[in-house]
Design an enzyme around this catalytic site. Structure first.
Site, short mmCIF file in Angstrom:
data_model
loop_
_atom_site.label_atom_id
_atom_site.label_comp_id
_atom_site.label_asym_id
_atom_site.label_seq_id
_atom_site.Cartn_x
_atom_site.Cartn_y
_atom_site.Cartn_z
N LYS A 198 3.56 9.09 8.90
CA LYS A 198 3.19 8.50 10.19
C LYS A 198 4.08 9.01 11.35
O LYS A 198 3.85 10.13 11.80
CB LYS A 198 3.14 6.99 10.08
CG LYS A 198 2.08 6.59 9.02
CD LYS A 198 1.54 5.19 9.05
CE LYS A 198 0.31 5.12 8.17
NZ LYS A 198 0.42 4.24 7.02
N TYR A 242 0.85 -1.19 0.00
CA TYR A 242 0.00 0.00 0.00
C TYR A 242 0.89 1.24 0.00
O TYR A 242 1.85 1.30 0.77
CB TYR A 242 -0.91 0.01 1.23
CG TYR A 242 -1.85 1.20 1.31
CD1 TYR A 242 -2.90 1.34 0.41
CD2 TYR A 242 -1.68 2.17 2.29
CE1 TYR A 242 -3.76 2.43 0.49
CE2 TYR A 242 -2.54 3.26 2.37
CZ TYR A 242 -3.58 3.38 1.47
OH TYR A 242 -4.43 4.47 1.54
N ASP A 252 9.24 2.89 0.33
CA ASP A 252 8.15 3.55 1.04
C ASP A 252 8.28 3.19 2.52
O ASP A 252 7.88 2.11 2.95
CB ASP A 252 6.80 3.09 0.47
CG ASP A 252 5.64 3.82 1.14
OD1 ASP A 252 5.88 4.53 2.14
OD2 ASP A 252 4.49 3.65 0.68
C1 PLP Z 1 -0.11 4.73 5.57
C2 PLP Z 1 0.76 4.50 4.42
C3 PLP Z 1 0.80 5.38 3.32
C4 PLP Z 1 -0.16 6.54 3.20
O1 PLP Z 1 0.02 7.49 4.19
P1 PLP Z 1 -1.22 8.47 4.54
O2 PLP Z 1 -0.63 9.42 5.54
O3 PLP Z 1 -2.29 7.59 5.09
O4 PLP Z 1 -1.62 9.15 3.30
C5 PLP Z 1 1.73 5.16 2.33
N1 PLP Z 1 2.58 4.12 2.41
C6 PLP Z 1 2.57 3.25 3.43
C7 PLP Z 1 3.56 2.15 3.46
C8 PLP Z 1 1.65 3.39 4.46
O5 PLP Z 1 1.60 2.49 5.44
#
Ligand code: PLP
Length: 447
Positions: free
Chosen positions: A285, A162, A257
């Site tokens: 986060k 994701y 990511d």
């Molecule tokens: C949560 C998440 C995102 C998106 O971040 P948001 O602040 O919710 O837009 C992107 N990549 C990873 C790996 C995530 O866990």
């Protein structure tokens, strides 16, 4: 909101999670009238586990309290950011001090340079960084940068990973999209979907094949160095190194990511933990200390292509917001200066891992617990291991749903989805973990 219907249970003496959910039921119904599905992010709804979400009114340390005054030991931690626990006093204080000086200027501040210097000092591959307002913004901007730098169009991602809700990523996506069975969202145009290629996590051959098929077309490979949005799936030995080599050999950029793994697996994230360096890193986060923040960074020659230094456009009215920077600076400094936090997090996560495995044995249920550092997932599967998206999909979602509901009633707040992680925070105590193990083992007996 009709406050008449919300009862005050503040002075009731019943234990964790034993006061019913009448207020949440009433309030959720009202929310559904004015918010699609009653929530502002899909995974918050309890759709895949049944029932309705509880509405939260406050949190402190390892505990979170709903509007019926049920208290829970929280293992969601806002989906990762709260690694120091809720309402960590130095962060609260930093936000309060910043707020009285004005909440946004739309002009540069000293805080932004301090934040950037901290990130550069912690994340081994990051030499320059741009702040944004969410993880989604970070990943969307990172692929634009990769496309701009390479002059290529296609992005290669992995099924079940994701990367936020950008159009290019809603192809075989994880997290809420996977939980709700919407990995390929309507509204993403065919031409966008065509530029996203999907390979299998932990399967280098599937990546090689796509590089062979689309020679000189792939701008970047984007990967969660530890997949944490289909439940936690660790990279096999050599997987990340293999991606590093394949991208280099094919003139593509490698994007880690690290929105979840950044500052969580180690002060320098998964790249420090596994010793593999990407070209671009996306963060989110934890980086905002609980405020809405994201960032992306990398090598100088790549980052200098961004406007106004270079031609690739990306902007944000509230980017580098002073409250968010103040909170993030305290968060990152605390993690940088107290690296013993990471061994404590891992110790508690390992305690929980062992307790869950023991519970499965005692209950005679098959399952797999994947863990790295303070991230873990219990998969209810007959498989002996979970190393791929296919393995993940063998999980018994109904069994997880029952386990989730029993745990919630016992005052343990875990993710309302089989495909998410348990997040341990520095505020969790030995007693919290032991109480959680006891409740989880009791729940397993009833599955
Ligand atoms: C949560 C998440 C995102 C998106 O971040 P948001 O602040 O919710 O837009 C992107 N990549 C990873 C790996 C995530 O866990």
């Amino acid at each position: 909101m009709d406050i008449q219907n919300i009862q005050d249970n503040t002075n009731s003496n019943s234990p964790l999670g034993a006061r019913g959910h009448q207020n949440s039921k009433t309030a959720f119904k009202q929310a559904c009238e004015v918010i699609p599905g009653g929530v502002n992010s899909p995974v918050r709804a309890f759709k895949s586990v049944g029932g309705q979400p509880v509405l939260i009114k406050k949190a402190s340390g390892s505990r979170i309290t709903d509007i019926d005054d049920n208290e829970y030991i929280d293992f969601i931690g806002s989906w990762g950011p709260m690694i120091l626990g809720h309402a960590y006093p130095p962060i609260v204080e930093a936000i309060q001090q910043a707020a009285v000086l004005g909440t946004s200027y739309g002009a540069p501040t000293l805080l932004e340079t301090e934040m950037a210097e901290l990130i550069v000092s912690m994340m081994p591959s990051v030499e320059m960084v741009r702040m944004v307002n969410s993880g989604t913004e970070a990943t969307m901007s990172a692929i634009r940068l990769a496309r701009g730098v390479t002059g290529r169009s296609k992005i290669l991602k992995f099924a079940g990973c994701y990367h936020g809700h950008g159009d290019s990523f809603l192809i075989k996506a994880g997290s809420g999209a996977l939980t709700l069975g919407l990995p390929d969202s309507p509204g993403v145009t065919e031409s966008t979907a065509r530029d996203t290629l999907t390979a299998n996590y932990n399967d280098l051959e599937s990546v090689e094949k796509l590089f062979a098929q689309y020679a000189n077309e792939i701008a970047a490979v984007i990967v969660e160095p530890v997949a944490a949005n289909m439940g936690v799936v660790l990279p096999k030995n050599g997987f990340l190194e293999g991606l590093r080599k394949l991208t280099e050999d094919n003139g593509a950029l490698l994007i880690f990511d690290e929105v979840i793994t950044g500052f969580r697996l180690a002060p320098g994230g998964a790249q420090e933990y596994f010793g593999v360096m990407p070209d671009i890193t996306t963060m989110g986060k934890i980086i905002g200390g609980g405020l809405p923040v994201g960032a992306y960074g990398g090598k100088k020659e790549i980052m200098l292509q961004l406007a106004p230094a270079g031609p690739i456009y990306q902007a944000g009215t509230l980017s580098g917001n002073p409250l968010a920077m103040a909170a993030g600076i305290v968060m990152l400094k605390t993690l940088k200066e107290n690296s013993d936090i990471y061994s404590k997090l891992a110790r508690h996560a390992e305690m929980l891992e062992n307790g869950l495995k023991e519970g499965l044995d005692k209950a005679g249920i098959k399952g797999v617990v994947n863990r790295v550092g303070s991230l873990l997932t219990l998969f209810f599967t007959e498989n002996d291991s979970v190393e791929s998206f296919e393995d993940v999909m063998t999980s018994d979602k109904d069994r997880y749903a029952k386990f989730f509901r029993l745990s919630l009633e016992a005052g343990i707040y875990m993710a309302p989805s089989q495909f998410e992680a348990v997040f341990i925070s520095n505020a969790h105590t030995d007693e919290d973990i032991l109480a959680t193990i006891a409740a989880a083992q009791e729940a397993m007996k009833q599955l």
